[in-house]
Design a protein around this motif. Structure first.
Motif, PDB file in Angstrom:
ATOM      1  N   LYS A  24       0.839  -1.205   0.000  1.00  0.00           N
ATOM      2  CA  LYS A  24       0.000   0.000   0.000  1.00  0.00           C
ATOM      3  C   LYS A  24       0.872   1.253   0.000  1.00  0.00           C
ATOM      4  N   ASP A  25       0.306   2.340  -0.516  1.00  0.00           N
ATOM      5  CA  ASP A  25       0.930   3.674  -0.438  1.00  0.00           C
ATOM      6  C   ASP A  25       2.399   3.667  -0.876  1.00  0.00           C
ATOM      7  N   ILE A  26       2.671   3.112  -2.038  1.00  0.00           N
ATOM      8  CA  ILE A  26       4.045   3.023  -2.529  1.00  0.00           C
ATOM      9  C   ILE A  26       4.517   4.397  -2.980  1.00  0.00           C
ATOM     10  N   SER A  27       5.727   4.715  -2.572  1.00  0.00           N
ATOM     11  CA  SER A  27       6.313   6.002  -2.909  1.00  0.00           C
ATOM     12  C   SER A  27       7.781   5.815  -3.245  1.00  0.00           C
ATOM     13  N   ILE A  28       8.240   6.497  -4.286  1.00  0.00           N
ATOM     14  CA  ILE A  28       9.659   6.530  -4.612  1.00  0.00           C
ATOM     15  C   ILE A  28      10.138   7.957  -4.415  1.00  0.00           C
ATOM     16  N   LEU A  29      11.159   8.116  -3.585  1.00  0.00           N
ATOM     17  CA  LEU A  29      11.753   9.420  -3.359  1.00  0.00           C
ATOM     18  C   LEU A  29      13.150   9.460  -3.969  1.00  0.00           C
ATOM     19  N   ASN A  30      13.391  10.431  -4.836  1.00  0.00           N
ATOM     20  CA  ASN A  30      14.724  10.658  -5.382  1.00  0.00           C
ATOM     21  C   ASN A  30      15.469  11.516  -4.372  1.00  0.00           C
ATOM     22  N   ILE A  31      16.409  10.895  -3.666  1.00  0.00           N
ATOM     23  CA  ILE A  31      17.168  11.599  -2.637  1.00  0.00           C
ATOM     24  C   ILE A  31      18.598  11.879  -3.075  1.00  0.00           C
ATOM     25  N   SER A  45       3.656   0.471   2.597  1.00  0.00           N
ATOM     26  CA  SER A  45       2.999   0.107   3.845  1.00  0.00           C
ATOM     27  C   SER A  45       2.346  -1.263   3.723  1.00  0.00           C
ATOM     28  N   ALA A  46       2.158  -1.877   4.889  1.00  0.00           N
ATOM     29  CA  ALA A  46       1.420  -3.132   4.997  1.00  0.00           C
ATOM     30  C   ALA A  46       0.542  -3.055   6.235  1.00  0.00           C
ATOM     31  N   GLN A  47      -0.505  -3.842   6.256  1.00  0.00           N
ATOM     32  CA  GLN A  47      -1.475  -3.782   7.350  1.00  0.00           C
ATOM     33  C   GLN A  47      -1.084  -4.634   8.561  1.00  0.00           C
ATOM     34  N   THR A  48      -0.246  -5.636   8.358  1.00  0.00           N
ATOM     35  CA  THR A  48       0.149  -6.526   9.455  1.00  0.00           C
ATOM     36  C   THR A  48       1.647  -6.786   9.406  1.00  0.00           C
ATOM     37  N   THR A  49       2.189  -7.261  10.516  1.00  0.00           N
ATOM     38  CA  THR A  49       3.613  -7.615  10.535  1.00  0.00           C
ATOM     39  C   THR A  49       3.893  -8.809   9.632  1.00  0.00           C
ATOM     40  N   THR A  50       2.933  -9.693   9.497  1.00  0.00           N
ATOM     41  CA  THR A  50       3.085 -10.832   8.580  1.00  0.00           C
ATOM     42  C   THR A  50       3.237 -10.334   7.142  1.00  0.00           C
ATOM     43  N   GLN A  51       2.448  -9.323   6.774  1.00  0.00           N
ATOM     44  CA  GLN A  51       2.551  -8.747   5.428  1.00  0.00           C
ATOM     45  C   GLN A  51       3.881  -8.023   5.239  1.00  0.00           C
ATOM     46  N   VAL A  52       4.349  -7.340   6.271  1.00  0.00           N
ATOM     47  CA  VAL A  52       5.650  -6.664   6.193  1.00  0.00           C
ATOM     48  C   VAL A  52       6.731  -7.689   5.860  1.00  0.00           C
ATOM     49  N   LYS A  53       6.730  -8.788   6.590  1.00  0.00           N
ATOM     50  CA  LYS A  53       7.732  -9.833   6.374  1.00  0.00           C
ATOM     51  C   LYS A  53       7.569 -10.483   4.996  1.00  0.00           C
ATOM     52  N   ALA A  54       6.336 -10.776   4.602  1.00  0.00           N
ATOM     53  CA  ALA A  54       6.097 -11.419   3.308  1.00  0.00           C
ATOM     54  C   ALA A  54       6.525 -10.521   2.147  1.00  0.00           C
ATOM     55  N   LEU A  55       6.227  -9.233   2.229  1.00  0.00           N
ATOM     56  CA  LEU A  55       6.647  -8.302   1.180  1.00  0.00           C
ATOM     57  C   LEU A  55       8.171  -8.252   1.079  1.00  0.00           C
ATOM     58  N   THR A  56       8.831  -8.240   2.230  1.00  0.00           N
ATOM     59  CA  THR A  56      10.297  -8.198   2.254  1.00  0.00           C
ATOM     60  C   THR A  56      10.895  -9.449   1.624  1.00  0.00           C
ATOM     61  N   VAL A  92      15.031   0.284   0.435  1.00  0.00           N
ATOM     62  CA  VAL A  92      13.599  -0.010   0.500  1.00  0.00           C
ATOM     63  C   VAL A  92      13.158  -0.057   1.960  1.00  0.00           C
ATOM     64  N   HIS A  93      12.079   0.660   2.261  1.00  0.00           N
ATOM     65  CA  HIS A  93      11.481   0.675   3.593  1.00  0.00           C
ATOM     66  C   HIS A  93      10.088   0.067   3.475  1.00  0.00           C
ATOM     67  N   ILE A  94       9.862  -1.047   4.159  1.00  0.00           N
ATOM     68  CA  ILE A  94       8.557  -1.696   4.192  1.00  0.00           C
ATOM     69  C   ILE A  94       8.069  -1.597   5.632  1.00  0.00           C
ATOM     70  N   LEU A  95       7.018  -0.812   5.830  1.00  0.00           N
ATOM     71  CA  LEU A  95       6.577  -0.481   7.183  1.00  0.00           C
ATOM     72  C   LEU A  95       5.134  -0.873   7.434  1.00  0.00           C
ATOM     73  N   HIS A  96       4.860  -1.231   8.674  1.00  0.00           N
ATOM     74  CA  HIS A  96       3.480  -1.364   9.114  1.00  0.00           C
ATOM     75  C   HIS A  96       2.841   0.014   8.979  1.00  0.00           C
ATOM     76  N   GLN A  97       1.593   0.071   8.563  1.00  0.00           N
ATOM     77  CA  GLN A  97       0.936   1.348   8.289  1.00  0.00           C
ATOM     78  C   GLN A  97       1.003   2.309   9.490  1.00  0.00           C
ATOM     79  N   ALA A 102       3.484   7.228  11.830  1.00  0.00           N
ATOM     80  CA  ALA A 102       4.189   7.820  12.966  1.00  0.00           C
ATOM     81  C   ALA A 102       5.539   8.415  12.567  1.00  0.00           C
ATOM     82  N   TYR A 103       6.298   7.709  11.745  1.00  0.00           N
ATOM     83  CA  TYR A 103       7.641   8.172  11.381  1.00  0.00           C
ATOM     84  C   TYR A 103       7.639   9.222  10.271  1.00  0.00           C
ATOM     85  N   ALA A 104       6.625   9.214   9.433  1.00  0.00           N
ATOM     86  CA  ALA A 104       6.452  10.240   8.387  1.00  0.00           C
ATOM     87  C   ALA A 104       7.747  10.507   7.618  1.00  0.00           C
ATOM     88  N   ILE A 105       8.302   9.460   7.049  1.00  0.00           N
ATOM     89  CA  ILE A 105       9.570   9.577   6.327  1.00  0.00           C
ATOM     90  C   ILE A 105       9.480  10.593   5.184  1.00  0.00           C
TER      91      ILE A 105
END
Length: 131
Positions: A24-31, A45-56, A92-97, A102-105
């Motif tokens: 969810k909410d995929i964003s690419i930032l040119n830094i 973003s992902a809705q659960t920790t299981t999804q965070v791990k699976a996406l990774t 790549v940052h894969i975060l729980h929603q 909270a971190y607002a990268i």
């Protein structure tokens, strides 16, 4: 498929791979103009920790299979709510929603340039599972 893989192209492909696995909410930032350690951040973003791990896991497997490229490093917090996969030029940052909110990268890196979804989808079209 191209063998000349720029950091821009890799970031776009990573975003597509995550998108096709329902991140969810995929964003690419040119830094690249504001950072010396990477050219792009890809965030999702992902809705659960299981999804965070699976996406990774899925992402690292797809990049390894497609490009024979392993991450330079991987990190995650103890509760597996924020996973980081470092490909050197692309991080790549894969975060729980909740943690992403909270971190607002994106707000912290607001001086970077965001790649529009339409652009990264077009740039990575040849790598789609759903051709």
């Amino acid at each position: 498929m191209t063998t000349d893989l720029t950091s821009y192209k890799l970031a776009c492909i990573i975003a597509r791979f995550l998108d096709e696995k329902i991140a969810k909410d995929i964003s690419i930032l040119n830094i690249s103009n504001v950072s010396s350690f990477a050219d792009y951040f890809v965030l999702c973003s992902a809705q659960t920790t299981t999804q965070v791990k699976a996406l990774t896991e899925n992402l690292t497997d797809k990049i390894k299979t497609t490009f024979s490229r392993l991450p330079l490093g991987r990190e995650n917090d103890i509760k597996n709510r924020w996973n980081l996969v470092d490909y050197g030029d692309v991080v790549v940052h894969i975060l729980h929603q909740d943690d992403r909110d909270a971190y607002a990268i994106e707000k912290f890196w607001n001086h970077s340039y965001s790649i529009p979804q339409k652009t990264w989808l077009e740039e990575s079209e040849e790598y789609s599972e759903y051709k």
